[in-house]
Design a protein around this motif. Sequence first.
Motif, PDB file in Angstrom:
ATOM      1  N   SER A 385     -35.122 117.670  37.084  1.00  0.00           N
ATOM      2  CA  SER A 385     -34.792 117.438  38.492  1.00  0.00           C
ATOM      3  C   SER A 385     -33.683 116.394  38.594  1.00  0.00           C
ATOM      4  N   GLY A 386     -32.941 116.456  39.687  1.00  0.00           N
ATOM      5  CA  GLY A 386     -31.895 115.472  39.927  1.00  0.00           C
ATOM      6  C   GLY A 386     -30.596 115.751  39.205  1.00  0.00           C
ATOM      7  N   PHE A 387     -30.470 116.928  38.590  1.00  0.00           N
ATOM      8  CA  PHE A 387     -29.253 117.293  37.872  1.00  0.00           C
ATOM      9  C   PHE A 387     -28.512 118.397  38.629  1.00  0.00           C
ATOM     10  N   THR A 388     -27.199 118.408  38.512  1.00  0.00           N
ATOM     11  CA  THR A 388     -26.366 119.460  39.098  1.00  0.00           C
ATOM     12  C   THR A 388     -26.153 120.559  38.068  1.00  0.00           C
ATOM     13  N   ARG A 389     -26.336 121.802  38.483  1.00  0.00           N
ATOM     14  CA  ARG A 389     -26.203 122.938  37.577  1.00  0.00           C
ATOM     15  C   ARG A 389     -24.810 123.550  37.705  1.00  0.00           C
ATOM     16  N   ILE A 390     -24.138 123.750  36.555  1.00  0.00           N
ATOM     17  CA  ILE A 390     -22.783 124.310  36.526  1.00  0.00           C
ATOM     18  C   ILE A 390     -22.745 125.424  35.479  1.00  0.00           C
ATOM     19  N   ILE A 391     -22.023 126.487  35.794  1.00  0.00           N
ATOM     20  CA  ILE A 391     -21.960 127.655  34.905  1.00  0.00           C
ATOM     21  C   ILE A 391     -21.243 127.315  33.603  1.00  0.00           C
ATOM     22  N   VAL A 392     -21.796 127.838  32.508  1.00  0.00           N
ATOM     23  CA  VAL A 392     -21.178 127.772  31.184  1.00  0.00           C
ATOM     24  C   VAL A 392     -21.073 129.193  30.654  1.00  0.00           C
ATOM     25  N   ASP A 393     -20.003 129.485  29.946  1.00  0.00           N
ATOM     26  CA  ASP A 393     -19.823 130.806  29.352  1.00  0.00           C
ATOM     27  C   ASP A 393     -19.869 130.686  27.835  1.00  0.00           C
ATOM     28  N   ASP A 394     -19.966 131.833  27.146  1.00  0.00           N
ATOM     29  CA  ASP A 394     -20.048 131.874  25.686  1.00  0.00           C
ATOM     30  C   ASP A 394     -18.866 132.684  25.165  1.00  0.00           C
ATOM     31  N   ASP A 395     -17.904 131.990  24.559  1.00  0.00           N
ATOM     32  CA  ASP A 395     -16.734 132.660  24.000  1.00  0.00           C
ATOM     33  C   ASP A 395     -16.944 133.068  22.545  1.00  0.00           C
ATOM     34  N   GLY A 396     -18.199 133.197  22.134  1.00  0.00           N
ATOM     35  CA  GLY A 396     -18.504 133.527  20.748  1.00  0.00           C
ATOM     36  C   GLY A 396     -18.887 132.271  19.999  1.00  0.00           C
ATOM     37  N   ASP A 397     -20.098 131.744  20.297  1.00  0.00           N
ATOM     38  CA  ASP A 397     -20.592 130.479  19.740  1.00  0.00           C
ATOM     39  C   ASP A 397     -19.774 129.282  20.203  1.00  0.00           C
ATOM     40  N   ARG A 398     -19.015 129.434  21.285  1.00  0.00           N
ATOM     41  CA  ARG A 398     -18.284 128.316  21.892  1.00  0.00           C
ATOM     42  C   ARG A 398     -18.689 128.199  23.355  1.00  0.00           C
ATOM     43  N   PRO A 399     -19.339 127.101  23.768  1.00  0.00           N
ATOM     44  CA  PRO A 399     -19.646 126.923  25.189  1.00  0.00           C
ATOM     45  C   PRO A 399     -18.389 126.531  25.968  1.00  0.00           C
ATOM     46  N   HIS A 480     -25.026 112.430  31.824  1.00  0.00           N
ATOM     47  CA  HIS A 480     -26.233 112.807  31.094  1.00  0.00           C
ATOM     48  C   HIS A 480     -26.319 114.328  31.232  1.00  0.00           C
ATOM     49  N   SER A 481     -26.363 115.055  30.118  1.00  0.00           N
ATOM     50  CA  SER A 481     -26.216 116.513  30.196  1.00  0.00           C
ATOM     51  C   SER A 481     -27.275 117.242  29.383  1.00  0.00           C
ATOM     52  N   HIS A 482     -27.592 118.451  29.847  1.00  0.00           N
ATOM     53  CA  HIS A 482     -28.397 119.422  29.097  1.00  0.00           C
ATOM     54  C   HIS A 482     -27.568 120.704  29.022  1.00  0.00           C
ATOM     55  N   LEU A 483     -27.145 121.081  27.828  1.00  0.00           N
ATOM     56  CA  LEU A 483     -26.335 122.284  27.653  1.00  0.00           C
ATOM     57  C   LEU A 483     -27.238 123.424  27.187  1.00  0.00           C
ATOM     58  N   HIS A 487     -28.633 130.506  28.324  1.00  0.00           N
ATOM     59  CA  HIS A 487     -28.789 130.955  29.708  1.00  0.00           C
ATOM     60  C   HIS A 487     -27.546 130.684  30.554  1.00  0.00           C
ATOM     61  N   ARG A 488     -26.486 130.182  29.927  1.00  0.00           N
ATOM     62  CA  ARG A 488     -25.165 130.016  30.548  1.00  0.00           C
ATOM     63  C   ARG A 488     -25.131 128.938  31.633  1.00  0.00           C
ATOM     64  N   TRP A 489     -25.791 127.803  31.373  1.00  0.00           N
ATOM     65  CA  TRP A 489     -25.741 126.698  32.328  1.00  0.00           C
ATOM     66  C   TRP A 489     -25.609 125.373  31.588  1.00  0.00           C
ATOM     67  N   ILE A 490     -24.997 124.410  32.270  1.00  0.00           N
ATOM     68  CA  ILE A 490     -25.080 123.019  31.857  1.00  0.00           C
ATOM     69  C   ILE A 490     -25.575 122.232  33.058  1.00  0.00           C
ATOM     70  N   TYR A 491     -26.496 121.312  32.817  1.00  0.00           N
ATOM     71  CA  TYR A 491     -27.087 120.488  33.868  1.00  0.00           C
ATOM     72  C   TYR A 491     -26.612 119.059  33.648  1.00  0.00           C
ATOM     73  N   ILE A 492     -26.013 118.455  34.670  1.00  0.00           N
ATOM     74  CA  ILE A 492     -25.418 117.134  34.490  1.00  0.00           C
ATOM     75  C   ILE A 492     -25.761 116.215  35.661  1.00  0.00           C
ATOM     76  N   ARG A 493     -25.743 114.922  35.366  1.00  0.00           N
ATOM     77  CA  ARG A 493     -25.756 113.897  36.407  1.00  0.00           C
ATOM     78  C   ARG A 493     -25.003 112.696  35.843  1.00  0.00           C
ATOM     79  N   PRO A 494     -24.387 111.896  36.690  1.00  0.00           N
ATOM     80  CA  PRO A 494     -23.611 110.757  36.185  1.00  0.00           C
ATOM     81  C   PRO A 494     -24.467 109.832  35.326  1.00  0.00           C
ATOM     82  N   ALA A 495     -23.889 109.349  34.246  1.00  0.00           N
ATOM     83  CA  ALA A 495     -24.604 108.419  33.368  1.00  0.00           C
ATOM     84  C   ALA A 495     -24.922 107.140  34.131  1.00  0.00           C
ATOM     85  N   GLY A 496     -26.009 106.484  33.724  1.00  0.00           N
ATOM     86  CA  GLY A 496     -26.395 105.228  34.352  1.00  0.00           C
ATOM     87  C   GLY A 496     -27.384 105.386  35.472  1.00  0.00           C
ATOM     88  N   LYS A 497     -27.697 106.635  35.857  1.00  0.00           N
ATOM     89  CA  LYS A 497     -28.662 106.850  36.929  1.00  0.00           C
ATOM     90  C   LYS A 497     -30.033 107.118  36.335  1.00  0.00           C
TER      91      LYS A 497
END
Length: 497
Positions: A385-399, A480-483, A487-497
């Motif tokens: 919770s508290g993270f922003t979800r942004i789309i990630v793609d897979d270019d062949g083992d490359r996020p 602070h991120s979860h890649l 499932h093609r997402w990265i979840y982020i929130r500014p560090a320090g929070k």
Amino acid sequence: MRESPQGSGLESVAETPTGVGSRSTPSPAKKHSYSGRGCARALVSLLVVASIGCRFDSERRMAERILDRYRRSAAAKPLPLSHVIRMKLRSASGSAAETGFAEIAWEPNRYRERVSSAGFTTERGIQGGKAYATDEDGYTRVVSEPVLAELQARSYFWRRGWLFQDRERARLSLAPAEADFVSVRLALVAGNPLLLSFSRRDGALVAVRSPRFDLDFTGGRTFREAGGVRPPVLAEIVWSGLPTEEIGDAEVGGACGRFPATPAQVPFERTTAGGIAFPARLNGVDLRLALDSLADGPLAVSPDAAGKLGLSFARDVYGRSIGSGARIEIGAFSCAGIHVEALRAPPGDVEGILGGTLFREAVVELDPDARRLTIFDPARWVIPSGFTRIIVDDDGDRPVTTVHRGSERARLVVGTAARSDLLLAPDAASRLGVPATGIAHGLRWGPLALPDLSGEPARKSDPAWGEDGAFGFALLLRFHSHLDMSHRWIYIRPAGK
């Protein structure tokens, strides 16, 4: 009122009050003059359009004659709906030991490319309108639209869709010529454009150009291929004919990851190159590995580390020294049976580089405040919770993710060693309206407005294909991120929070 004698060539003009809302009315003769000038302008415009249309039509007919000459000189024709082409491969560097085999196969609604070398086989293809890829470890997944566009162009070329009467509705045009060859351009209905070049002397096909698909022919069955993310290879077509079996369905899967009951955690630290490094064990050998999203091949280790692993290495057709059957451990997480590349030189102040091998298997959390890397099982991971979800793609083992400025966008690999926040191709920087070197203002990542970012030119990029650069860890660790590449997402929130 002033009158002029008839036949004097002067028009009678009635004086009309010029109060508010009044307007003088042209005489019929003046209306005729305006109408004549309008017709003249329309006629000139029509002639210009017709001239341009004639020029385009003439150039198209010239392009058609170039293809017709190739058909006649090479006795070439479109290949059947189902077909197989097999090739011998060898390294373009000239090493006799670096060899391999390739097979290209297609049938209605299916296309597949396989490359076998040094004991492993990789595969890419199109199935159900989607692109898929299988890496050196046998892991198969659906990949991005740029990969699909590349494969569609490859399929179109190898099937000789450009020799069909309707060229499968591709738009044909004449391209700039050189002293020794002439070229035609094909804009495909689906897929990257193709540029085909033919010899002026005998009409033979001499080159193919498309994003990440460059062929230079040295004969009717031999060519050099370059332009991809791997080094160039030399190829010879040794067999071409009807298939003996149907193309089997590709199935997503092949993971080797083993996860503990609680997520595996290890500390990380910054490297002198601007990346991050963490402790790991490979075949029981303690190593310090860098995490890098550009590392889309096998786990790569220094020559010294490779010598301690107890593996047998062989050179593949791309010049890489590859061993198989290794086991990696990161904290309590493990993955067995993976391939390892022995580098020719140490990779800086670390002993190895890991990227796609980890991202394909797990959700990877980077907590810059705790300086901790955590590895989650994608099947059991709970979205924080508290993270922003942004789309990630897979270019062949490359996020890969997307940043934008106004209506312009750029696709960037997520996380590589760099001293700047961004690595941008000059074309991408120009498109976004920011400098390739210096401070970039006004960029957004998903819904988030990014602060001013430092930038430098990307060392490797291909904007025409869809790769515009990369995020440096200097930028990624502002969050602070979860890649979660699976499932093609990265979840982020500014560090320090």
